[in-house]
Design a protein around this motif. Sequence first.
Motif, PDB file in Angstrom:
ATOM      1  N   TYR A  42      -0.450   4.263  -0.589  1.00  0.00           N
ATOM      2  CA  TYR A  42       0.417   5.382   0.006  1.00  0.00           C
ATOM      3  C   TYR A  42      -0.633   6.812   0.225  1.00  0.00           C
ATOM      4  N   HIS A  45      -2.795   6.280   3.258  1.00  0.00           N
ATOM      5  CA  HIS A  45      -1.933   6.384   4.481  1.00  0.00           C
ATOM      6  C   HIS A  45      -1.846   7.794   4.818  1.00  0.00           C
ATOM      7  N   GLY A  46      -1.576   8.495   3.810  1.00  0.00           N
ATOM      8  CA  GLY A  46      -1.488  10.265   4.223  1.00  0.00           C
ATOM      9  C   GLY A  46      -2.647  10.800   4.645  1.00  0.00           C
ATOM     10  N   GLY A  50      -2.368  11.522   8.387  1.00  0.00           N
ATOM     11  CA  GLY A  50      -2.387  12.919   8.573  1.00  0.00           C
ATOM     12  C   GLY A  50      -3.293  13.529   9.565  1.00  0.00           C
ATOM     13  N   GLY A 106       4.250   7.895   2.901  1.00  0.00           N
ATOM     14  CA  GLY A 106       2.728   8.578   2.547  1.00  0.00           C
ATOM     15  C   GLY A 106       2.244   8.992   3.999  1.00  0.00           C
ATOM     16  N   ASP A 107       2.496   8.349   5.204  1.00  0.00           N
ATOM     17  CA  ASP A 107       2.216   8.638   6.392  1.00  0.00           C
ATOM     18  C   ASP A 107       2.714   9.990   6.678  1.00  0.00           C
ATOM     19  N   VAL A 109       4.257  12.254   4.691  1.00  0.00           N
ATOM     20  CA  VAL A 109       3.642  13.482   3.817  1.00  0.00           C
ATOM     21  C   VAL A 109       2.393  13.868   4.539  1.00  0.00           C
ATOM     22  N   GLY A 110       1.544  13.143   4.765  1.00  0.00           N
ATOM     23  CA  GLY A 110       0.060  13.370   5.476  1.00  0.00           C
ATOM     24  C   GLY A 110       0.312  14.202   6.794  1.00  0.00           C
TER      25      GLY A 110
END
Length: 137
Positions: A42, A45-46, A50, A106-107, A109-110
């Motif tokens: 995760y 991912h960010g 991001g 995670g995506d 948040v990034g």
Amino acid sequence: MTRRAYALGLAANVAFVVAASIGAYTGWLQHLHLRWLSTYDYFFHGLFIGPLALFLDGVLEFRPLARRVGAFPPLAAVVVLTVAGIEELLQQLSRRRSTTLHDFVGDAVGVVLFTVLGRLVLRRASRTSRASHKSEA
């Protein structure tokens, strides 16, 4: 940063994310024996999704979703999260991948962090650079 620099950053980031996705879907990443990678999936991912929003935001010249002044959210964030969400759902069709809410969080948040970073730092720097070029002319 110039629009061209944002476009180059976007192209490089897209190439990396596509290569990583292909590696994950084909099972190539599993052969690297990076078990620790799945523990912090995760986070990555960010870290990798991001910047897509940051660079796309620059390419789109920080355009909001709606044309109203000060409208929220940024168009780039919506586009990147839509594609990331679809890709996360498509993982259900792969026997090597799994759909998880953690990855999408995670995506998200990034995307939020990198979009805010771009808006606060890079956009301000772009304005300052443009203003100095105009005053020199």
